[in-house]
Design an enzyme around this catalytic site. Structure first.
Site, PDB file in Angstrom:
ATOM      1  N   CYS A 193       0.976  -1.291   0.082  1.00 60.88           N
ATOM      2  CA  CYS A 193       0.394   0.403  -0.054  1.00 60.88           C
ATOM      3  C   CYS A 193       0.833   1.260  -0.147  1.00 60.88           C
ATOM      4  CB  CYS A 193      -1.047  -0.293   1.240  1.00 60.88           C
ATOM      5  SG  CYS A 193       0.191  -0.819   2.736  1.00 60.88           S
ATOM      6  N   HIS A 195      -2.835   6.145   4.596  1.00 61.24           N
ATOM      7  CA  HIS A 195      -1.169   6.339   4.157  1.00 61.24           C
ATOM      8  C   HIS A 195      -0.934   7.812   4.501  1.00 61.24           C
ATOM      9  CE1 HIS A 195      -1.755   2.287   6.077  1.00 61.24           C
ATOM     10  NE2 HIS A 195      -0.517   1.703   4.825  1.00 61.24           N
TER      11      HIS A 195
HETATM   12  N1  NAP Z   1      -5.099  -3.321   4.298  1.00 60.64           N
HETATM   13  C1  NAP Z   1      -3.889  -2.885   4.065  1.00 60.64           C
HETATM   14  O1  NAP Z   1      -4.086  -1.344   3.580  1.00 60.64           O
HETATM   15  C2  NAP Z   1      -3.673  -3.639   2.904  1.00 60.64           C
HETATM   16  C3  NAP Z   1      -2.740  -2.864   1.664  1.00 60.64           C
HETATM   17  C4  NAP Z   1      -2.340  -4.050   0.850  1.00 60.64           C
HETATM   18  C5  NAP Z   1      -2.013  -4.952   0.940  1.00 60.64           C
HETATM   19  N2  NAP Z   1      -2.463  -5.991   1.654  1.00 60.64           N
HETATM   20  C6  NAP Z   1      -2.452  -7.275   2.003  1.00 60.64           C
HETATM   21  O2  NAP Z   1      -3.706  -7.973   1.922  1.00 60.64           O
HETATM   22  C7  NAP Z   1      -4.462  -9.072   2.955  1.00 60.64           C
HETATM   23  C8  NAP Z   1      -5.215  -9.276   3.546  1.00 60.64           C
HETATM   24  O3  NAP Z   1      -5.540  -7.828   4.326  1.00 60.64           O
HETATM   25  P1  NAP Z   1      -6.455  -6.988   5.352  1.00 60.64           P
HETATM   26  O4  NAP Z   1      -6.571  -5.444   5.588  1.00 60.64           O
HETATM   27  O5  NAP Z   1      -7.888  -6.983   4.627  1.00 60.64           O
HETATM   28  O6  NAP Z   1      -6.832  -8.664   6.415  1.00 60.64           O
HETATM   29  P2  NAP Z   1      -7.800  -8.671   7.498  1.00 60.64           P
HETATM   30  O7  NAP Z   1      -8.596  -7.629   7.886  1.00 60.64           O
HETATM   31  O8  NAP Z   1      -7.821  -9.248   8.954  1.00 60.64           O
HETATM   32  O9  NAP Z   1      -8.460 -10.117   6.648  1.00 60.64           O
HETATM   33  C9  NAP Z   1      -7.788 -11.726   6.253  1.00 60.64           C
HETATM   34  C10 NAP Z   1      -8.929 -12.223   5.818  1.00 60.64           C
HETATM   35  O10 NAP Z   1      -8.341 -13.117   4.814  1.00 60.64           O
HETATM   36  C11 NAP Z   1      -9.282 -14.309   5.437  1.00 60.64           C
HETATM   37  N3  NAP Z   1      -8.471 -15.245   6.092  1.00 60.64           N
HETATM   38  C12 NAP Z   1      -7.364 -15.703   7.164  1.00 60.64           C
HETATM   39  N4  NAP Z   1      -7.234 -16.662   7.505  1.00 60.64           N
HETATM   40  C13 NAP Z   1      -8.105 -17.543   5.484  1.00 60.64           C
HETATM   41  C14 NAP Z   1      -7.471 -19.013   6.316  1.00 60.64           C
HETATM   42  N5  NAP Z   1      -6.755 -19.713   6.408  1.00 60.64           N
HETATM   43  N6  NAP Z   1      -8.026 -19.256   4.436  1.00 60.64           N
HETATM   44  C15 NAP Z   1      -8.894 -18.163   3.857  1.00 60.64           C
HETATM   45  N7  NAP Z   1      -8.970 -17.323   4.117  1.00 60.64           N
HETATM   46  C16 NAP Z   1      -8.033 -16.824   5.104  1.00 60.64           C
HETATM   47  C17 NAP Z   1      -9.447 -13.940   6.728  1.00 60.64           C
HETATM   48  O11 NAP Z   1     -11.039 -14.679   7.178  1.00 60.64           O
HETATM   49  P3  NAP Z   1     -11.503 -14.835   8.299  1.00 60.64           P
HETATM   50  O12 NAP Z   1     -12.502 -13.645   8.767  1.00 60.64           O
HETATM   51  O13 NAP Z   1     -12.775 -16.065   8.355  1.00 60.64           O
HETATM   52  O14 NAP Z   1     -10.483 -14.434  10.011  1.00 60.64           O
HETATM   53  C18 NAP Z   1     -10.263 -12.482   6.318  1.00 60.64           C
HETATM   54  O15 NAP Z   1     -11.010 -12.513   5.262  1.00 60.64           O
HETATM   55  C19 NAP Z   1      -2.545  -9.101   3.779  1.00 60.64           C
HETATM   56  O16 NAP Z   1      -2.137  -9.857   2.669  1.00 60.64           O
HETATM   57  C20 NAP Z   1      -2.199  -7.593   3.396  1.00 60.64           C
HETATM   58  O17 NAP Z   1      -1.134  -7.508   3.761  1.00 60.64           O
HETATM   59  C21 NAP Z   1      -3.977  -5.324   2.861  1.00 60.64           C
END
Ligand code: NAP
Length: 334
Positions: A127, A239
């Site tokens: 990001c 950010h």
């Molecule tokens: N947030 C940002 O600004 C941002 C920016 C760029 C990239 N990212 C990347 O995007 C990804 C997700 O980020 P986020 O902020 O959305 O995280 P988050 O809110 O914690 O959500 C994680 C998601 O992954 C699912 N998950 C976790 N373990 C799993 C498994 N074993 N099998 C299938 N699904 C699973 C969770 O499902 P449950 O609800 O069932 O736990 C939830 O839907 C990460 O790799 C992060 O680094 C994030």
């Protein structure tokens, strides 16, 4: 065309749904996937209710594109399995620096999508990198950048759901004059800032700082020198970055401002008056990356300072991923 979202219940996953609706991204069937604890939960999207399914139960040959936003561990294990049957657009850090895998910010290097078939996996950049390279690209094209020094002010939503909750809980406790403890952050985040994102590396930089450096080089130009300091701040979404840039050619802040006015995906809001700039709170929910506080660096020739702000869940993740899918559909797949 059918699509799947792995991590559909997460912050980025839910934003992918929002962007798909707003951009009127066409699909036939939609499959929403999350961890075992969410299987069977319902999500209503465009007047239709979907049941969350698990990865073990899903056949990826049902979809043309699978958006992954479930973290590195899930991507490492499941993206190569999925990529045998579909095209994966992954938001995690896992594949970004793999040589054969395109690392894409469409306004900057959409042409690298032509290599998507190498592994059938496309990586979404970090990001903080995305908003940085969006602003750097037109400047590098016109003036050739020598060196970038960037300090980030990153919101807690960049770390995931549990970190958002921790900021909420800690903020309430501080205001109620109760004792605060940290579970997911290394120090108190409420009313504080933490100069540490992702793990420490041998050279004393953090992995987030390393990512910004190597991803910028991969996306833009390996010759650009990048030095980053990444800081978590008690902001929910959005950010900000303070960026110092040294150029190889003669520049001044006026030329830079004119050039940035044409930057795709960006908007310059830069008035020398109270409030004549954009803050993370104002960028939240917005698709644009905002550039403010453009000024000459008085200590060094051909150098400027500026302030860049973007919604980390949208352009920093979900929007960028859907834009990649749109490019793929327009140019490479039917
Ligand atoms: N947030 C940002 O600004 C941002 C920016 C760029 C990239 N990212 C990347 O995007 C990804 C997700 O980020 P986020 O902020 O959305 O995280 P988050 O809110 O914690 O959500 C994680 C998601 O992954 C699912 N998950 C976790 N373990 C799993 C498994 N074993 N099998 C299938 N699904 C699973 C969770 O499902 P449950 O609800 O069932 O736990 C939830 O839907 C990460 O790799 C992060 O680094 C994030």
């Amino acid at each position: 065309m059918n699509i799947a979202i792995v991590g559909a219940t997460g912050n980025v996953g839910r934003k992918i749904l929002e962007v798909i609706e707003k951009l009127d991204f066409k699909f036939s069937d939609l499959y929403l996937i999350a961890s075992d604890k969410s299987i069977g939960k319902k999500i209503t999207f465009k007047n239709k209710t979907y049941s969350i399914i698990g990865l073990n139960d899903f056949d990826f040959s049902k979809v043309k594109i699978a958006f992954f936003s479930a973290g590195s561990g899930v991507a490492e294990k499941w993206a190569p399995i999925a990529a045998k049957k579909t095209i994966v657009i992954d938001n995690s850090k896992h594949f970004r620096m793999e040589k054969d895998i395109p690392l894409v910010v469409p306004e900057v290097n959409a042409d690298t999508l032509k290599n998507y078939k190498n592994k059938n996996i496309i990586a979404n950049a970090n990001c903080s990198t995305i908003q940085l390279v969006l602003a750097l690209k037109p400047l590098h094209d016109q003036f050739k950048i020598k060196r970038v020094i960037v300090s980030t002010y990153q919101s807690v939503s960049g770390a995931g759901n549990v970190h958002i909750k921790e900021l909420e809980e800690q903020s309430k406790k501080v205001l109620d004059k109760q004792k605060v403890s940290s579970k997911n952050f290394t120090k108190q985040i409420a009313f504080n800032v933490i100069p540490h994102i992702d793990s420490f590396m041998k050279d004393r930089y953090t992995k987030e700082e390393w990512k910004m450096t190597v991803e910028t080089k991969k996306i833009l130009d390996p010759n650009i020198l990048v030095s980053a300091t990444c800081v978590r701040v008690p902001v929910f979404v959005g950010h900000a970055e303070s960026i110092n840039i040294e150029f190889n050619s003669e520049v001044d802040s006026e030329k830079i401002r004119e050039c940035l006015k044409k930057a795709p995906g960006c908007k310059v809001i830069d008035e020398v008056k109270d409030g004549g700039y954009i803050t993370p709170v104002e960028s939240s929910g917005d698709y644009l990356t905002y550039i403010s506080r453009i000024r000459d660096d008085m200590t060094q020739k051909n150098s400027i300072n500026m302030w860049v702000v973007s919604d980390n869940l949208l352009k920093g993740a979900a929007l960028n991923a859907v834009q990649i899918a749109n490019f793929l559909i327009k140019k490479y797949i039917r």
